[in-house]
Design an enzyme around this catalytic site. Structure first.
Site, PDB file in Angstrom:
ATOM      1  N   LYS A 156      42.650  12.768  83.950  1.00  0.00           N
ATOM      2  CA  LYS A 156      43.985  12.767  83.752  1.00  0.00           C
ATOM      3  C   LYS A 156      44.406  13.533  82.493  1.00  0.00           C
ATOM      4  O   LYS A 156      44.494  12.984  81.336  1.00  0.00           O
ATOM      5  CB  LYS A 156      44.499  11.370  83.920  1.00  0.00           C
ATOM      6  CG  LYS A 156      45.915  11.461  84.399  1.00  0.00           C
ATOM      7  CD  LYS A 156      46.390  10.055  84.856  1.00  0.00           C
ATOM      8  CE  LYS A 156      47.802   9.819  84.838  1.00  0.00           C
ATOM      9  NZ  LYS A 156      48.554  10.860  85.674  1.00  0.00           N
TER      10      LYS A 156
HETATM   11  N1  PMP Z   1      47.225  12.520  91.762  1.00  0.00           N
HETATM   12  C1  PMP Z   1      47.784  12.859  90.464  1.00  0.00           C
HETATM   13  C2  PMP Z   1      47.666  14.297  90.086  1.00  0.00           C
HETATM   14  C3  PMP Z   1      48.252  12.260  89.731  1.00  0.00           C
HETATM   15  O1  PMP Z   1      49.010  12.455  88.607  1.00  0.00           O
HETATM   16  C4  PMP Z   1      48.421  10.616  90.097  1.00  0.00           C
HETATM   17  C5  PMP Z   1      49.091   9.557  89.194  1.00  0.00           C
HETATM   18  N2  PMP Z   1      48.198   9.270  88.136  1.00  0.00           N
HETATM   19  C6  PMP Z   1      47.737  10.254  91.412  1.00  0.00           C
HETATM   20  C7  PMP Z   1      46.979  11.243  91.783  1.00  0.00           C
HETATM   21  C8  PMP Z   1      47.870   8.787  91.464  1.00  0.00           C
HETATM   22  O2  PMP Z   1      46.892   8.146  90.751  1.00  0.00           O
HETATM   23  P1  PMP Z   1      47.254   6.654  90.348  1.00  0.00           P
HETATM   24  O3  PMP Z   1      47.207   5.876  91.702  1.00  0.00           O
HETATM   25  O4  PMP Z   1      45.937   6.077  89.570  1.00  0.00           O
HETATM   26  O5  PMP Z   1      48.220   6.355  89.597  1.00  0.00           O
END
Ligand code: PMP
Length: 292
Positions: A156
């Protein structure tokens, strides 16, 4: 612009609780110029017993650490200590239903060398729980998800969100609610900030890890599917296959679980209240508010 903070807002910055309005960052930070930074998006909720609960705090802080290490950013914090710091930020701001944004960023460094130290800030702002049954009209983006050989898509990283913003902007320019991005092979990957599931003949399908950020909400959905005996497959699928699906939804920390009405000109035929996604949406709402 949204109101993320006011003169009284408290954040956690490098080990201390300080006023957001008094915090500064170095204009020469490597993160600001080149995007080499990592962050998290976390939610806290008012639980059924009235207390405050941060949903999957350890999992988010473990991912923050893994993201930082993957980008060779020094990381000196434990998930346990950052979870405690986050509760103190919520308390200092009287927040229960909130969005929490930890950010790890580099010091002044205009070179391409890695740093010997990192900074960490934890911010939080109110976010009301999602109540409505709004469904999204989704647009297939002309913006592709980056090649995972160029960018580690499990991370991330701040810089990856240039891609997300371009896709989201394009979808909104065309009058849609959100974008869907394809990967370099033309398979469906994810939304700019959420993962995607489709339903076909009672079975769910979601793209495998590799060309996506494998979300913590996605992992929760997979767990809920096991509990609810909903069959689910992690495999690639094309946009053409998605356009034969019965229903679909996005999931992510901010979006929670949100149904998709249509992709481009194709409307999903199963009414949302009858979709597996709706059943999961209700189970997820229970899950996030349960006192442990
Ligand atoms: N894909 C992307 C590109 C994201 O930014 C997110 C948000 N963090 C997610 C998927 C979903 O991840 P999460 O469930 O951990 O928030």
């Amino acid at each position: 612009m949204a109101n993320y903070y006011n003169p009284d807002t408290i954040i956690y910055s490098n080990g201390k609780l300080v006023k957001a309005a008094e915090c500064t960052i170095d204009l020469y930070s490597q993160t600001l110029h080149y995007g080499l930074g990592v962050f998290e998006g976390i939610r806290s909720y008012r639980l059924q017993d009235g207390s405050t609960g941060i949903f999957k705090a350890e999992a988010h802080y473990n991912r923050l650490e893994a993201s930082a290490r993957a980008l060779h950013m020094p990381y000196i914090w434990s998930s346990h200590e950052l979870t405690a710091a986050t509760y103190s930020v919520l308390q200092a701001n009287n927040l229960q239903d909130a969005y929490i944004r930890p950010l790890v960023y580099g010091p002044a460094n205009m070179s391409f060398n890695f740093n010997t130290e990192s900074n960490l800030a934890i911010m939080a702002w109110p976010m009301q729980p999602f109540l409505g049954d709004k469904l999204l009209r989704v647009f297939t983006s002309s913006v592709q998800r980056p090649n995972p050989k160029g960018f580690n898509m499990r991370v991330k990283a701040c810089g990856h969100y240039v891609n997300s913003i371009m896709a989201s902007y394009e979808a909104k320019q065309h009058g849609y609610d959100e974008a869907l991005l394809l990967d370099l092979e033309g398979n469906v990957s994810e939304a700019p900030g959420a993962n995607v599931f489709i339903e076909k003949n009672g079975q769910l399908i979601t793209p495998p890890a590799g060309n996506i950020l494998p979300g913590i909400t996605r992992a929760t959905v997979l767990e809920l599917c096991a509990t609810l005996h909903i069959p689910v497959q992690e495999r690639h699928f094309t946009l053409a296959e998605m356009k034969t699906a019965d229903s679909a939804f996005f999931c992510g920390t901010a979006a929670e679980i949100i149904g998709i009405q249509s992709i481009d000109a194709y409307s999903f035929p199963t009414p949302w209240p009858e979709a597996k996604g709706h059943q999961l949406q209700q189970a997820y709402q229970q899950c996030i508010r349960q006192a442990s």
